[in-house]
Design an enzyme around this catalytic site. Structure first.
Site, PDB file in Angstrom:
ATOM      1  N   HIS A  14       0.845  -1.198   0.000  1.00 31.35           N
ATOM      2  CA  HIS A  14       0.000   0.000   0.000  1.00 31.35           C
ATOM      3  C   HIS A  14       0.874   1.239   0.000  1.00 31.35           C
ATOM      4  O   HIS A  14       2.090   1.165   0.140  1.00 31.35           O
ATOM      5  CB  HIS A  14      -0.989  -0.001   1.189  1.00 31.35           C
ATOM      6  CG  HIS A  14      -0.373   0.255   2.523  1.00 31.35           C
ATOM      7  ND1 HIS A  14      -1.086   0.734   3.595  1.00 31.35           N
ATOM      8  CD2 HIS A  14       0.887   0.103   2.982  1.00 31.35           C
ATOM      9  CE1 HIS A  14      -0.308   0.864   4.653  1.00 31.35           C
ATOM     10  NE2 HIS A  14       0.890   0.471   4.308  1.00 31.35           N
ATOM     11  N   CYS A  23       5.941   6.420   4.450  1.00 27.34           N
ATOM     12  CA  CYS A  23       4.759   5.606   4.143  1.00 27.34           C
ATOM     13  C   CYS A  23       3.912   6.157   2.995  1.00 27.34           C
ATOM     14  O   CYS A  23       2.959   5.514   2.580  1.00 27.34           O
ATOM     15  CB  CYS A  23       3.902   5.412   5.396  1.00 27.34           C
ATOM     16  SG  CYS A  23       4.747   4.421   6.641  1.00 27.34           S
ATOM     17  N   HIS A  27       4.968   0.491  -0.340  1.00 28.72           N
ATOM     18  CA  HIS A  27       5.690  -0.440   0.537  1.00 28.72           C
ATOM     19  C   HIS A  27       4.733  -1.542   0.948  1.00 28.72           C
ATOM     20  O   HIS A  27       3.534  -1.476   0.655  1.00 28.72           O
ATOM     21  CB  HIS A  27       6.267   0.291   1.758  1.00 28.72           C
ATOM     22  CG  HIS A  27       5.230   0.871   2.666  1.00 28.72           C
ATOM     23  ND1 HIS A  27       4.518   2.015   2.352  1.00 28.72           N
ATOM     24  CD2 HIS A  27       4.762   0.450   3.864  1.00 28.72           C
ATOM     25  CE1 HIS A  27       3.663   2.284   3.338  1.00 28.72           C
ATOM     26  NE2 HIS A  27       3.780   1.341   4.260  1.00 28.72           N
ATOM     27  N   HIS A  67      -1.319 -10.429  -1.090  1.00 28.01           N
ATOM     28  CA  HIS A  67      -0.357 -10.194  -2.163  1.00 28.01           C
ATOM     29  C   HIS A  67      -0.909  -9.267  -3.250  1.00 28.01           C
ATOM     30  O   HIS A  67      -0.619  -9.443  -4.436  1.00 28.01           O
ATOM     31  CB  HIS A  67       0.145 -11.518  -2.755  1.00 28.01           C
ATOM     32  CG  HIS A  67       1.121 -12.196  -1.852  1.00 28.01           C
ATOM     33  ND1 HIS A  67       0.728 -12.956  -0.773  1.00 28.01           N
ATOM     34  CD2 HIS A  67       2.468 -12.205  -1.853  1.00 28.01           C
ATOM     35  CE1 HIS A  67       1.784 -13.421  -0.146  1.00 28.01           C
ATOM     36  NE2 HIS A  67       2.861 -12.970  -0.775  1.00 28.01           N
ATOM     37  N   GLU A 112       0.785  -3.995  11.619  1.00 25.26           N
ATOM     38  CA  GLU A 112       1.629  -3.784  10.435  1.00 25.26           C
ATOM     39  C   GLU A 112       3.033  -4.323  10.689  1.00 25.26           C
ATOM     40  O   GLU A 112       3.718  -4.725   9.765  1.00 25.26           O
ATOM     41  CB  GLU A 112       1.704  -2.305  10.089  1.00 25.26           C
ATOM     42  CG  GLU A 112       0.447  -1.774   9.460  1.00 25.26           C
ATOM     43  CD  GLU A 112       0.617  -0.371   8.908  1.00 25.26           C
ATOM     44  OE1 GLU A 112      -0.213   0.014   8.090  1.00 25.26           O
ATOM     45  OE2 GLU A 112       1.576   0.334   9.277  1.00 25.26           O
TER      46      GLU A 112
END
Length: 123
Positions: A14, A23, A27, A67, A112
């Site tokens: 994302h 972010c 990544h 994935h 995460e």
């Protein structure tokens, strides 16, 4: 009140929109998901809900995301794919399935990393 929890893992990529920092770039994470379901009564077998049924319901949702690049999949094509929004997505998607059994999703936590997580609890 009884509670059961089922953990599940998946990998996905994302990029956070409107975020300033690393972010904002594409990544990925090896996500860990925990779904907790609660209810007041056990069934005739002595179970709140079968772990196998919960795992299958989670798997059906994860199979769509695993994935993949989340930013390209609904609802994350318009909703930022943050851990908070991913937790709410799983909660909202699973809630109708458990309500049929007079149960409710008490919380969904999404990790995460090993040390960072977000939890959504419906009102």
């Amino acid at each position: 009140m009884y509670e059961i929890s089922v953990d599940y893992t998946f990998a996905a990529g994302h990029a956070l929109r409107d975020y300033k920092g690393k972010c904002e770039n594409v990544h990925g994470h090896n996500y860990k998901l925990r779904v907790t379901i609660e209810g007041a009564a056990l069934n005739s077998t002595g179970l709140l809900i079968d772990f196998i049924d919960v795992r299958a319901a989670i798997k059906a949702l994860v199979d769509r995301l695993d994935h993949q690049f989340l930013n390209e999949l609904a609802p994350f094509d318009r909703l930022n794919p943050s851990a908070e929004n991913i937790a709410k997505y799983f909660c909202d998607s699973l809630e109708p399935q458990v309500e049929k059994q007079a149960l409710r999703v008490q919380a969904v936590t999404v990790w995460e990393t090993d040390t960072t997580s977000a939890t959504y609890r419906p009102e």
